[in-house]
Design a protein around this motif. Structure first.
Motif, PDB file in Angstrom:
ATOM      1  N   ARG A 174     -66.205 -83.096 -72.774  1.00  0.00           N
ATOM      2  CA  ARG A 174     -66.083 -83.258 -71.316  1.00  0.00           C
ATOM      3  C   ARG A 174     -65.305 -84.509 -70.924  1.00  0.00           C
ATOM      4  O   ARG A 174     -64.511 -84.495 -69.994  1.00  0.00           O
ATOM      5  CB  ARG A 174     -67.478 -83.315 -70.687  1.00  0.00           C
ATOM      6  N   TRP A 175     -65.564 -85.641 -71.645  1.00  0.00           N
ATOM      7  CA  TRP A 175     -65.001 -86.911 -71.185  1.00  0.00           C
ATOM      8  C   TRP A 175     -64.182 -87.656 -72.226  1.00  0.00           C
ATOM      9  O   TRP A 175     -63.659 -88.723 -71.949  1.00  0.00           O
ATOM     10  CB  TRP A 175     -66.137 -87.803 -70.657  1.00  0.00           C
ATOM     11  N   GLY A 176     -64.071 -87.099 -73.417  1.00  0.00           N
ATOM     12  CA  GLY A 176     -63.184 -87.691 -74.411  1.00  0.00           C
ATOM     13  C   GLY A 176     -63.890 -88.605 -75.407  1.00  0.00           C
ATOM     14  O   GLY A 176     -65.008 -89.072 -75.182  1.00  0.00           O
ATOM     15  N   GLU A 177     -63.197 -88.860 -76.512  1.00  0.00           N
ATOM     16  CA  GLU A 177     -63.725 -89.693 -77.591  1.00  0.00           C
ATOM     17  C   GLU A 177     -64.016 -91.112 -77.126  1.00  0.00           C
ATOM     18  O   GLU A 177     -64.998 -91.735 -77.531  1.00  0.00           O
ATOM     19  CB  GLU A 177     -62.722 -89.717 -78.747  1.00  0.00           C
ATOM     20  N   GLU A 178     -63.128 -91.648 -76.254  1.00  0.00           N
ATOM     21  CA  GLU A 178     -63.316 -93.029 -75.794  1.00  0.00           C
ATOM     22  C   GLU A 178     -64.603 -93.182 -74.996  1.00  0.00           C
ATOM     23  O   GLU A 178     -65.267 -94.216 -75.067  1.00  0.00           O
ATOM     24  CB  GLU A 178     -62.115 -93.481 -74.953  1.00  0.00           C
ATOM     25  N   ALA A 179     -64.947 -92.153 -74.227  1.00  0.00           N
ATOM     26  CA  ALA A 179     -66.199 -92.211 -73.460  1.00  0.00           C
ATOM     27  C   ALA A 179     -67.386 -92.280 -74.405  1.00  0.00           C
ATOM     28  O   ALA A 179     -68.335 -93.046 -74.190  1.00  0.00           O
ATOM     29  CB  ALA A 179     -66.310 -90.986 -72.559  1.00  0.00           C
ATOM     30  N   PHE A 180     -67.336 -91.487 -75.470  1.00  0.00           N
ATOM     31  CA  PHE A 180     -68.425 -91.508 -76.455  1.00  0.00           C
ATOM     32  C   PHE A 180     -68.529 -92.886 -77.100  1.00  0.00           C
ATOM     33  O   PHE A 180     -69.617 -93.458 -77.212  1.00  0.00           O
ATOM     34  CB  PHE A 180     -68.178 -90.440 -77.517  1.00  0.00           C
ATOM     35  N   ARG A 181     -67.398 -93.423 -77.528  1.00  0.00           N
ATOM     36  CA  ARG A 181     -67.415 -94.725 -78.202  1.00  0.00           C
ATOM     37  C   ARG A 181     -67.880 -95.834 -77.261  1.00  0.00           C
ATOM     38  O   ARG A 181     -68.648 -96.720 -77.656  1.00  0.00           O
ATOM     39  CB  ARG A 181     -66.019 -95.055 -78.741  1.00  0.00           C
ATOM     40  N   ALA A 182     -67.413 -95.791 -76.017  1.00  0.00           N
ATOM     41  CA  ALA A 182     -67.801 -96.832 -75.053  1.00  0.00           C
ATOM     42  C   ALA A 182     -69.306 -96.813 -74.813  1.00  0.00           C
ATOM     43  O   ALA A 182     -69.958 -97.858 -74.733  1.00  0.00           O
ATOM     44  CB  ALA A 182     -67.042 -96.640 -73.735  1.00  0.00           C
ATOM     45  N   GLY A 183     -69.875 -95.598 -74.706  1.00  0.00           N
ATOM     46  CA  GLY A 183     -71.310 -95.482 -74.501  1.00  0.00           C
ATOM     47  C   GLY A 183     -72.095 -96.024 -75.675  1.00  0.00           C
ATOM     48  O   GLY A 183     -73.092 -96.736 -75.504  1.00  0.00           O
ATOM     49  N   ASN A 184     -71.652 -95.716 -76.872  1.00  0.00           N
ATOM     50  CA  ASN A 184     -72.358 -96.192 -78.058  1.00  0.00           C
ATOM     51  C   ASN A 184     -72.232 -97.706 -78.215  1.00  0.00           C
ATOM     52  O   ASN A 184     -73.183 -98.393 -78.596  1.00  0.00           O
ATOM     53  CB  ASN A 184     -71.841 -95.487 -79.310  1.00  0.00           C
ATOM     54  N   GLU A 185     -71.045 -98.235 -77.927  1.00  0.00           N
ATOM     55  CA  GLU A 185     -70.870 -99.688 -78.022  1.00  0.00           C
ATOM     56  C   GLU A 185     -71.753-100.395 -77.001  1.00  0.00           C
ATOM     57  O   GLU A 185     -72.362-101.431 -77.296  1.00  0.00           O
ATOM     58  CB  GLU A 185     -69.398-100.049 -77.809  1.00  0.00           C
ATOM     59  N   TRP A 186     -71.813 -99.857 -75.792  1.00  0.00           N
ATOM     60  CA  TRP A 186     -72.683-100.438 -74.754  1.00  0.00           C
ATOM     61  C   TRP A 186     -74.129-100.452 -75.228  1.00  0.00           C
ATOM     62  O   TRP A 186     -74.841-101.440 -75.072  1.00  0.00           O
ATOM     63  CB  TRP A 186     -72.537 -99.597 -73.482  1.00  0.00           C
ATOM     64  N   TRP A 187     -74.555 -99.348 -75.837  1.00  0.00           N
ATOM     65  CA  TRP A 187     -75.936 -99.243 -76.292  1.00  0.00           C
ATOM     66  C   TRP A 187     -76.234-100.241 -77.409  1.00  0.00           C
ATOM     67  O   TRP A 187     -77.232-100.956 -77.376  1.00  0.00           O
ATOM     68  CB  TRP A 187     -76.206 -97.826 -76.763  1.00  0.00           C
ATOM     69  N   HIS A 188     -75.358-100.325 -78.381  1.00  0.00           N
ATOM     70  CA  HIS A 188     -75.620-101.160 -79.547  1.00  0.00           C
ATOM     71  C   HIS A 188     -75.358-102.642 -79.288  1.00  0.00           C
ATOM     72  O   HIS A 188     -75.734-103.475 -80.118  1.00  0.00           O
ATOM     73  CB  HIS A 188     -74.814-100.657 -80.740  1.00  0.00           C
ATOM     74  N   ASP A 189     -74.752-102.962 -78.157  1.00  0.00           N
ATOM     75  CA  ASP A 189     -74.621-104.366 -77.770  1.00  0.00           C
ATOM     76  C   ASP A 189     -75.930-104.902 -77.188  1.00  0.00           C
ATOM     77  O   ASP A 189     -76.096-106.120 -77.035  1.00  0.00           O
ATOM     78  CB  ASP A 189     -73.494-104.548 -76.744  1.00  0.00           C
ATOM     79  N   LYS A 190     -76.831-104.013 -76.850  1.00  0.00           N
ATOM     80  CA  LYS A 190     -78.109-104.430 -76.280  1.00  0.00           C
ATOM     81  C   LYS A 190     -79.041-104.956 -77.371  1.00  0.00           C
ATOM     82  O   LYS A 190     -78.971-104.523 -78.522  1.00  0.00           O
ATOM     83  CB  LYS A 190     -78.796-103.247 -75.569  1.00  0.00           C
ATOM     84  N   SER A 191     -79.909-105.861 -76.981  1.00  0.00           N
ATOM     85  CA  SER A 191     -80.948-106.298 -77.904  1.00  0.00           C
ATOM     86  C   SER A 191     -81.992-105.190 -78.012  1.00  0.00           C
ATOM     87  O   SER A 191     -81.993-104.235 -77.229  1.00  0.00           O
ATOM     88  CB  SER A 191     -81.616-107.577 -77.393  1.00  0.00           C
ATOM     89  N   VAL A 192     -82.878-105.320 -78.993  1.00  0.00           N
ATOM     90  CA  VAL A 192     -83.926-104.310 -79.161  1.00  0.00           C
ATOM     91  C   VAL A 192     -84.794-104.234 -77.911  1.00  0.00           C
ATOM     92  O   VAL A 192     -85.158-103.151 -77.448  1.00  0.00           O
ATOM     93  CB  VAL A 192     -84.785-104.639 -80.395  1.00  0.00           C
ATOM     94  N   ARG A 193     -85.120-105.368 -77.350  1.00  0.00           N
ATOM     95  CA  ARG A 193     -85.951-105.383 -76.128  1.00  0.00           C
ATOM     96  C   ARG A 193     -85.223-104.694 -74.977  1.00  0.00           C
ATOM     97  O   ARG A 193     -85.841-103.961 -74.194  1.00  0.00           O
ATOM     98  CB  ARG A 193     -86.307-106.825 -75.754  1.00  0.00           C
ATOM     99  N   GLU A 194     -83.918-104.956 -74.838  1.00  0.00           N
ATOM    100  CA  GLU A 194     -83.147-104.320 -73.763  1.00  0.00           C
ATOM    101  C   GLU A 194     -83.078-102.806 -73.954  1.00  0.00           C
ATOM    102  O   GLU A 194     -83.156-102.050 -72.982  1.00  0.00           O
ATOM    103  CB  GLU A 194     -81.737-104.909 -73.719  1.00  0.00           C
ATOM    104  N   GLN A 195     -82.933-102.378 -75.193  1.00  0.00           N
ATOM    105  CA  GLN A 195     -82.919-100.938 -75.462  1.00  0.00           C
ATOM    106  C   GLN A 195     -84.249-100.306 -75.073  1.00  0.00           C
ATOM    107  O   GLN A 195     -84.287 -99.229 -74.477  1.00  0.00           O
ATOM    108  CB  GLN A 195     -82.628-100.693 -76.948  1.00  0.00           C
TER     109      GLN A 195
END
Length: 251
Positions: free
Chosen positions: A133-154
């Motif tokens: 639906r939104w492309g490979e970059e959208a997937f990567r951006a979402g995952n990078e945003w998620w993994h930049d969070k600390s465990v508590r933030e997640q």
């Protein structure tokens, strides 16, 4: 342009002996042999060496590599296949790195790592749909945003998500109408929740954001797993209608 055997060996991080052996077994012949038997290699040989080394890294033996290269009709197609294989390997390694980093952050923060966070990314299970639906970059951006969070933030984000779902289910059970203030406030929270890097909502693209929200709203009803998330099909239909109305009138 060409390189001597010593120059090519240094650039490819292999030994001259390895290149001579490849020549002896018929895998990689030099473009020409100069005075004193000095081997010289041109661009075609360099490209072939790259293919050989890539195949070697997969654990393939020299005899099998020779057969693969001999049977290969289109070199470009072979290189594209290798790029795809390397990208898959990169994704696998990146996933392992994320898992270990998550465990390390958890230990440093004095909390227990969560298996569902350790072993998958933010949207790994929805990868195919996100990319389509939104492309490979959208997937990567979402995952990078998620993994930049600390465990508590997640964990906080997951709790906020669970609270949003629970509020939707409660509003449905209590008979709220899709056009009620309560439902539209929930819809606003839902759209804000969708503003994740890589999404049209985050980018502020109004038309694509409306399409995204509408598409997801339909999915909540069409996909049985989502329907159960919101209590039952009736609950999912309530969420769909509220989101559709919000997208039409307030986005």
């Amino acid at each position: 342009m060409e390189w001597t055997i010593g120059e090519l060996a240094a650039r490819a991080d292999v030994s001259s002996r390895t290149l001579r052996h490849y020549d002896e077994v018929g895998l990689l012949s030099p473009s020409r042999t100069g005075p004193g038997g000095l081997r010289h290699y041109g661009p075609e040989q360099v490209a072939r060496l790259q293919r050989i080394l890539l195949l070697r890294r997969t654990g393939m033996g020299l005899a099998d590599i020779g057969r693969v290269l001999a049977e290969e009709v289109d070199e470009a197609e072979g290189l594209r296949a290798h790029i795809a294989a390397l990208e898959q390997e990169r994704e696998r390694i990146d996933r392992y790195i994320r898992e270990v980093r998550h465990t390390l952050r958890a230990r440093e923060e004095g909390v227990d790592p969560c298996p569902d966070v350790m072993f998958e990314g933010f949207n790994d299970r929805y990868r195919d749909g996100v990319v389509e639906r939104w492309g490979e970059e959208a997937f990567r951006a979402g995952n990078e945003w998620w993994h930049d969070k600390s465990v508590r933030e997640q964990r906080e984000w997951k709790r906020a998500t669970e609270a949003l779902v629970a509020d939707w289910a409660a509003a449905s059970r209590e008979g709220a109408a899709p056009d009620s203030d309560r439902a539209q406030e929930l819809a606003a929270r839902h759209v804000e929740w969708l503003a994740i890097p890589g999404t049209p909502v985050h980018a502020g693209d109004r038309e694509r954001s409306i399409a995204m929200v509408t598409c997801l709203a339909d999915t909540y009803v069409e996909d049985p797993a989502f329907a159960r998330t919101y209590g039952d099909r009736e609950g999912a239909e309530f969420v769909r209608e509220a989101l559709r109305l919000y997208a039409r009138t307030r986005m």
